[in-house]
Write an enzyme that holds these catalytic residues in place. Structure first.
Site, PDB file in Angstrom:
ATOM      1  N   LYS A 192       0.846  -1.202   0.000  1.00  0.00           N
ATOM      2  CA  LYS A 192       0.000   0.000   0.000  1.00  0.00           C
ATOM      3  C   LYS A 192       0.881   1.253   0.000  1.00  0.00           C
ATOM      4  CE  LYS A 192      -1.831   2.444   3.251  1.00  0.00           C
ATOM      5  NZ  LYS A 192      -1.623   3.776   2.670  1.00  0.00           N
ATOM      6  N   GLY A 244       7.450   4.401   7.881  1.00  0.00           N
ATOM      7  CA  GLY A 244       6.589   5.543   8.191  1.00  0.00           C
ATOM      8  C   GLY A 244       6.972   6.126   9.530  1.00  0.00           C
ATOM      9  N   SER A 245       6.021   6.742  10.174  1.00  0.00           N
ATOM     10  CA  SER A 245       6.320   7.449  11.413  1.00  0.00           C
ATOM     11  C   SER A 245       6.485   6.476  12.586  1.00  0.00           C
ATOM     12  CB  SER A 245       5.189   8.424  11.717  1.00  0.00           C
ATOM     13  OG  SER A 245       3.983   7.708  11.836  1.00  0.00           O
ATOM     14  N   GLU A 247       5.231   6.839  15.414  1.00  0.00           N
ATOM     15  CA  GLU A 247       3.917   6.729  16.060  1.00  0.00           C
ATOM     16  C   GLU A 247       3.125   5.552  15.478  1.00  0.00           C
ATOM     17  OE1 GLU A 247       1.822  10.299  15.266  1.00  0.00           O
ATOM     18  OE2 GLU A 247       0.010   9.599  16.260  1.00  0.00           O
ATOM     19  N   GLY A 249       4.381   3.179  13.659  1.00  0.00           N
ATOM     20  CA  GLY A 249       5.199   1.977  13.871  1.00  0.00           C
ATOM     21  C   GLY A 249       4.859   1.315  15.199  1.00  0.00           C
ATOM     22  N   GLU A 266      10.775   0.623   9.626  1.00  0.00           N
ATOM     23  CA  GLU A 266      11.741   1.681   9.263  1.00  0.00           C
ATOM     24  C   GLU A 266      11.062   2.997   9.594  1.00  0.00           C
ATOM     25  OE1 GLU A 266      14.707   1.030   8.215  1.00  0.00           O
ATOM     26  OE2 GLU A 266      14.532  -1.046   7.594  1.00  0.00           O
ATOM     27  N   CYS A 300      13.655  10.634   6.221  1.00  0.00           N
ATOM     28  CA  CYS A 300      13.744   9.999   7.539  1.00  0.00           C
ATOM     29  C   CYS A 300      15.127  10.182   8.161  1.00  0.00           C
ATOM     30  CB  CYS A 300      13.416   8.531   7.428  1.00  0.00           C
ATOM     31  SG  CYS A 300      14.383   7.713   6.158  1.00  0.00           S
ATOM     32  N   GLU A 397      11.026  14.989  15.303  1.00  0.00           N
ATOM     33  CA  GLU A 397      11.283  14.935  13.872  1.00  0.00           C
ATOM     34  C   GLU A 397      10.351  15.945  13.198  1.00  0.00           C
ATOM     35  OE1 GLU A 397       9.833  11.504  11.713  1.00  0.00           O
ATOM     36  OE2 GLU A 397      11.683  11.498  10.547  1.00  0.00           O
TER      37      GLU A 397
HETATM   38  P1  NAD Z   1       2.784   7.668   8.464  1.00  0.00           P
HETATM   39  O1  NAD Z   1       3.272   6.751   9.512  1.00  0.00           O
HETATM   40  O2  NAD Z   1       1.718   8.613   8.794  1.00  0.00           O
HETATM   41  O3  NAD Z   1       2.237   6.836   7.232  1.00  0.00           O
HETATM   42  C1  NAD Z   1       3.005   5.855   6.588  1.00  0.00           C
HETATM   43  C2  NAD Z   1       2.086   4.866   5.915  1.00  0.00           C
HETATM   44  O4  NAD Z   1       1.334   4.174   6.907  1.00  0.00           O
HETATM   45  C3  NAD Z   1       1.062   5.476   4.973  1.00  0.00           C
HETATM   46  O5  NAD Z   1       0.938   4.605   3.870  1.00  0.00           O
HETATM   47  C4  NAD Z   1      -0.210   5.492   5.795  1.00  0.00           C
HETATM   48  O6  NAD Z   1      -1.377   5.403   5.015  1.00  0.00           O
HETATM   49  C5  NAD Z   1      -0.055   4.234   6.625  1.00  0.00           C
HETATM   50  N1  NAD Z   1      -0.747   4.233   7.913  1.00  0.00           N
HETATM   51  C6  NAD Z   1      -1.098   5.286   8.689  1.00  0.00           C
HETATM   52  N2  NAD Z   1      -1.693   4.864   9.817  1.00  0.00           N
HETATM   53  C7  NAD Z   1      -1.692   3.506   9.761  1.00  0.00           C
HETATM   54  C8  NAD Z   1      -2.144   2.475  10.644  1.00  0.00           C
HETATM   55  N3  NAD Z   1      -2.689   2.763  11.803  1.00  0.00           N
HETATM   56  N4  NAD Z   1      -1.957   1.203  10.274  1.00  0.00           N
HETATM   57  C9  NAD Z   1      -1.358   0.894   9.118  1.00  0.00           C
HETATM   58  N5  NAD Z   1      -0.943   1.814   8.235  1.00  0.00           N
HETATM   59  C10 NAD Z   1      -1.087   3.102   8.561  1.00  0.00           C
HETATM   60  O7  NAD Z   1       4.084   8.372   7.908  1.00  0.00           O
HETATM   61  P2  NAD Z   1       4.192   9.429   6.734  1.00  0.00           P
HETATM   62  O8  NAD Z   1       3.772  10.750   7.275  1.00  0.00           O
HETATM   63  O9  NAD Z   1       3.541   8.938   5.497  1.00  0.00           O
HETATM   64  O10 NAD Z   1       5.758   9.386   6.449  1.00  0.00           O
HETATM   65  C11 NAD Z   1       6.672  10.091   7.163  1.00  0.00           C
HETATM   66  C12 NAD Z   1       7.393   9.208   8.156  1.00  0.00           C
HETATM   67  O11 NAD Z   1       8.045   8.113   7.509  1.00  0.00           O
HETATM   68  C13 NAD Z   1       8.480   9.958   8.865  1.00  0.00           C
HETATM   69  O12 NAD Z   1       8.431   9.732  10.238  1.00  0.00           O
HETATM   70  C14 NAD Z   1       9.750   9.373   8.271  1.00  0.00           C
HETATM   71  O13 NAD Z   1      10.867   9.496   9.097  1.00  0.00           O
HETATM   72  C15 NAD Z   1       9.380   7.974   8.007  1.00  0.00           C
HETATM   73  N6  NAD Z   1      10.271   7.335   7.019  1.00  0.00           N
HETATM   74  C16 NAD Z   1      11.189   6.406   7.435  1.00  0.00           C
HETATM   75  C17 NAD Z   1      12.067   5.826   6.545  1.00  0.00           C
HETATM   76  C18 NAD Z   1      13.090   4.806   6.999  1.00  0.00           C
HETATM   77  O14 NAD Z   1      13.604   4.097   6.177  1.00  0.00           O
HETATM   78  N7  NAD Z   1      13.400   4.717   8.266  1.00  0.00           N
HETATM   79  C19 NAD Z   1      12.013   6.178   5.184  1.00  0.00           C
HETATM   80  C20 NAD Z   1      11.086   7.120   4.789  1.00  0.00           C
HETATM   81  C21 NAD Z   1      10.211   7.693   5.715  1.00  0.00           C
END
Ligand code: NAD
Length: 791
Positions: A192, A244-245, A247, A249, A266, A300, A397
């Site tokens: 997704k 993703g974030s 939070e 995670g 990640e 990130c 962040e």
């Molecule tokens: P996010 O966590 O809000 O969303 C990431 C993904 O998760 C999206 O596809 C979203 O639709 C989905 N999502 C949201 N809530 C969910 C839930 N409860 N259950 C399952 N899926 C859910 O993050 P974002 O705002 O899209 O991205 C930014 C974050 O990603 C930053 O914190 C950044 O540091 C991190 N990031 C990390 C890496 C890494 O490799 N460590 C790489 C890129 C981005």
């Protein structure tokens, strides 16, 4: 006007990238049927769509199908149906598919780059020169892993159907990091993309159709958090890979607890960019621009905390400001643009809010006097000075173009400041003295360290974090393990200990001298804080002795002792190896006594008991031998750089050992953790703890430094819970009943420690497969240190 005057008067003209191909692509699709499931394009079962718009103008780009639970069901079913044939296909067959994907992407490279810039807002120079080429390299690199899978990863099998959820900041690159290793390993995927950036994943699905990816092997579903949660919670999925974030995670860690799903996270970061006074300052300024303003800081691993040595701080900041005022903010499709818009208004508002809060907390936020485009979600690059370590801009962040600055006096202070964060993703170290840089790199709590550089990535080099930046690695050999399941010798189901059951017991016969085993903390035998004891029964139900009933306070003391022990992690691997050999030698000297204890406590035959002791000694020997052999690697990415993939100890590891084969199980878990330089807080078998307490004396005269091994006896379930919640424990291995295992995973979210459980089952500790690299791998973090060379 002479030439020099002409040169100085030269202005940048516009250098627009053509977008007609991308617009034609957008116009030629029915985005209401944008779910790619089982090789076909489908509308969401609910008929719902969501909008994706252009960050540079706010204009609507497409209304894209919004997957719900029914669509996720269909995608998982398609993946499950495709899995057996795909995972059984030859490595060569899978390699050809991966290669075909890479080549097809190369043919449409420009379209991918333009679409990515339109949908995400990132400057075309970045999508064209970084995101897309790296994504392509990922597929071609992983074709090789597919073909050598059996040879390179013996005793492993594909983990199964994989659910993958990615963010919007590198839409195509994150997709490649997820899908390429999964396909190489023989898994089928449901991925997704993020709701802000669905487009390049749709183009990628079209590539899959053309590149001969069998139906159902790659399923791409569009949607938001609900669709993500439906993937995470789906019982037909065996592994979740999330970027993703932190939070979200943590929500996912909790949601998957006890499900047996493999998980990699990640997450976010607050990475340090450290400039020592002997650095090449002009290069460091360029590095910093890339470190924090690449992709508008929506990275990130952004170097969002500048730590600069006091003596050069003023001069360096002055240079940074000059450079900032030359950054060109503008259309992402202009080839001269350095800084494009943020991805969405919500992100822009968030960044503004954090800056306002940082200023309220005392930071001085400086911005160049540059004009912003009148439409779109643009934000000026921002430099925050006067930032205290507790300022929100130093801690949170921002995920935007905001740099927080602090200064340091000496190397120790630089390391301390750099590690003063709950994250641990990346760090940059700038110094012309490579000795200093390589002295600092291992001391930084970060999965990636760039020396005199930043944002270097490659398919052959693992990427991922420590602490709340998540766990698991993407890329390289270590990334492949995330999609493979080790074939471990699964043992019996572990039943929960009856609540509050004091064991046995008939009185002992009174001939033995009364002996109460204490706890073993910081190299000393200590009474439990609560001053309660637990009776231990012999196999025949008689009182064998009593052990301390460890509590939360005892675990806290043990963790503090383990953390304070520097002698063990700092020892050379050869030194650790010799100590473990000596441990084995000393246990061997008391083999008869331990065998007799096993017979008395567990009721096994004398022969079986001798065998268990012998195997325990053999296992110590094995890990003594492996202590200086399970080493890192050196990678040679396609650039003038070497990457040292170092194996570092995970840190403080909690171990909850099972009741079956209580000596061998205990040793089999403790020894690999020790061999890799971890310090251990171990909770031995609740039923038969005397075997572990008998080990105190062996430990005491085996030259093991105080605090390297700490043993707390008591109720396994309770102590596992305390270890899980303890934020100074880095890893936790639990072999206990299913509920205790699930709880340990759920309770680990505080610092996102690495938890390994048997999911309510033990292992057959006597089997050869209950030892070796599969255990050592769980005892380490792979840190990639990038060292460029050449002038
Ligand atoms: P996010 O966590 O809000 O969303 C990431 C993904 O998760 C999206 O596809 C979203 O639709 C989905 N999502 C949201 N809530 C969910 C839930 N409860 N259950 C399952 N899926 C859910 O993050 P974002 O705002 O899209 O991205 C930014 C974050 O990603 C930053 O914190 C950044 O540091 C991190 N990031 C990390 C890496 C890494 O490799 N460590 C790489 C890129 C981005």
């Amino acid at each position: 006007m002479n030439i020099l005057e002409r040169y100085h008067a030269m202005e940048y003209g516009p250098a627009p990238e053509a977008r007609n191909e991308a617009d034609a692509w957008l116009a030629g699709r029915d985005f209401s049927k944008a779910l790619f499931i089982d090789g076909a394009w489908k509308a969401a079962a609910s008929g719902k769509t969501f909008d994706t718009s252009e960050p540079s103008s706010g204009k609507l780009l497409a209304k894209v199908s919004d997957a719900g639970a029914a669509d996720i069901d269909a995608a998982v079913a398609a993946a499950a149906k495709a899995l057996p044939k795909w995972s059984a296909s030859s490595g060569y067959a899978r390699a050809k598919v991966l290669y075909a994907i890479g080549r097809a992407m190369q043919r449409h490279q420009r379209l991918f780059a333009v679409l990515e810039s339109i949908d995400n807002g990132k400057p075309i120079r970045e999508s064209r020169d970084i995101d897309v080429p790296l994504a392509i390299r990922h597929f071609i690199h992983h074709a090789g892993w597919a073909q050598t899978l059996e040879k390179d990863f013996p005793d492993h099998k594909p983990v199964g159907v994989v659910g993958q959820v990615i963010p919007w900041n590198f839409p195509l690159l994150m997709l490649a990091w997820k899908i390429a290793p999964a396909l190489a390993a023989g898994c089928a995927v449901v991925l997704k993309p993020a709701e802000f950036t669905p487009l390049t994943a749709i183009l990628f699905a079209e590539i899959c159709e053309r590149a001969g990816v069998p139906k159902g092997v790659v399923n791409i579903v569009q949607g938001g958090p609900e669709a993500g949660a439906a993937i995470v919670n789906h019982t037909g999925v065996q592994k979740i890979a999330f970027t993703g974030s932190s939070e979200v995670g943590k929500i996912i860690r909790k949601a998957t607890a006890g499900s047996g799903k493999k998980l990699s996270l990640e997450l976010g970061g607050k990475s340090a960019f450290i400039v020592f006074e002997d650095a090449d300052l002009d290069s460091a300024v360029e590095g910093l621009v890339d470190g924090i303003w690449f992709n508008q800081g929506q990275v990130c691993c952004a170097g969002s905390r500048l730590l600069v040595q006091e003596g050069i701080a003023e001069a360096f900041i002055a240079k940074v400001k000059v450079r900032m005022s030359r950054l060109r903010v503008g259309s992402p499709l202009d080839k001269n643009t350095d800084i494009g818009p943020l991805v969405d208004r919500t992100q822009l508002d968030r960044v503004k809010g954090l800056i306002a809060e940082g200023a309220k907390q005392g930071a001085f936020c400086w911005q160049p006097d540059s004009a912003l485009p009148t439409t779109g979600y643009y934000h000026l690059p921002t430099l925050a000075t006067g930032v205290s370590p507790a300022n929100i801009l130093a801690e949170e962040e921002v995920f935007g173009p905001v740099l927080a600055t602090m200064s340091f006096r000496n190397t120790e202070e630089a390391i301390e400041l750099a590690n003063n964060t709950r994250y641990g993703l990346a760090a940059s170290v700038w110094s012309e003295n490579v000795n200093l840089a390589l002295h600092v790199a291992p001391q930084l709590k970060a999965g990636v360290v760039w020396v005199n550089g930043t944002n270097m990535f490659d398919a052959a080099c693992g990427f991922g974090g420590y602490r709340e930046s998540g766990f698991g690695r993407e890329g390289g050999r270590e990334g492949m393990f995330e999609y493979l399941a080790a074939k471990l010798p699964v043992g019996s189901v572990i039943k929960p200990a009856a609540a509050g059951s004091a064991q046995p017991v008939e009185q002992a016969d009174g001939t033995a001298i009364d002996r109460t085993a204490k706890l073993f903390i910081g190299g000393k035998q200590v009474r439990p804080d609560g001053n309660y004891s637990l009776a231990v029964a012999t196999a025949k139900g008689k009182l064998a002795g009593e052990v301390g009933l460890g509590s939360r306070k005892d675990i806290r003391d043990a963790v503090a002792a383990a953390r304070a022990c520097k002698a063990w992690p700092d020892a050379t691997a050869f030194n650790r190896s010799q100590v473990l050999y000596y441990f084995a030698e000393n246990l061997s000297g008391r083999a008869e006594e331990f065998a007799a204890r096993l017979v008395q406590l567990t009721g096994v035959t004398a022969k079986a008991a001798r065998e268990e002791v012998e195997q325990s000694i053999e296992r110590l020997f094995l890990y003594a031998g492996l202590a200086d052999k399970f080493e890192g690697r050196v990678h040679q990415p396609p650039a003038r750089v070497v990457t040292l993939a170092l194996h570092e100890p995970a840190g403080v590891v909690g171990i909850v050992a099972p009741d079956n084969q209580p000596l061998l199980g205990f040793v089999s878990l403790m020894a690999p953790a020790l061999a890799m330089g971890n310090t251990v807080v171990a909770v031995p078998s609740e039923r038969h703890p005397l075997l572990a307490t008998d080990l105190y004396q062996v430990i005491e005269y085996s030259d093991i430094p105080a605090g390297a091994i700490n043993i707390v006896t008591g109720r396994s379930a309770e102590l596992a819970g305390v270890l899980a919640k303890h934020d100074d424990v880095d890893g936790l291995w639990v072999f206990a009943d299913a509920e205790t295992c699930a709880k340990a995973e759920a309770d680990s979210i505080g610092n996102l420690k690495r938890v390994w459980t048997g999911n309510g089952r033990s292992l057959d500790w006597g089997s050869n497969e209950a030892a070796g690299e599969a255990f050592l791998r769980r005892a380490i973090e792979v840190k990639n240190v990038w060292v460029p060379y050449g002038d």
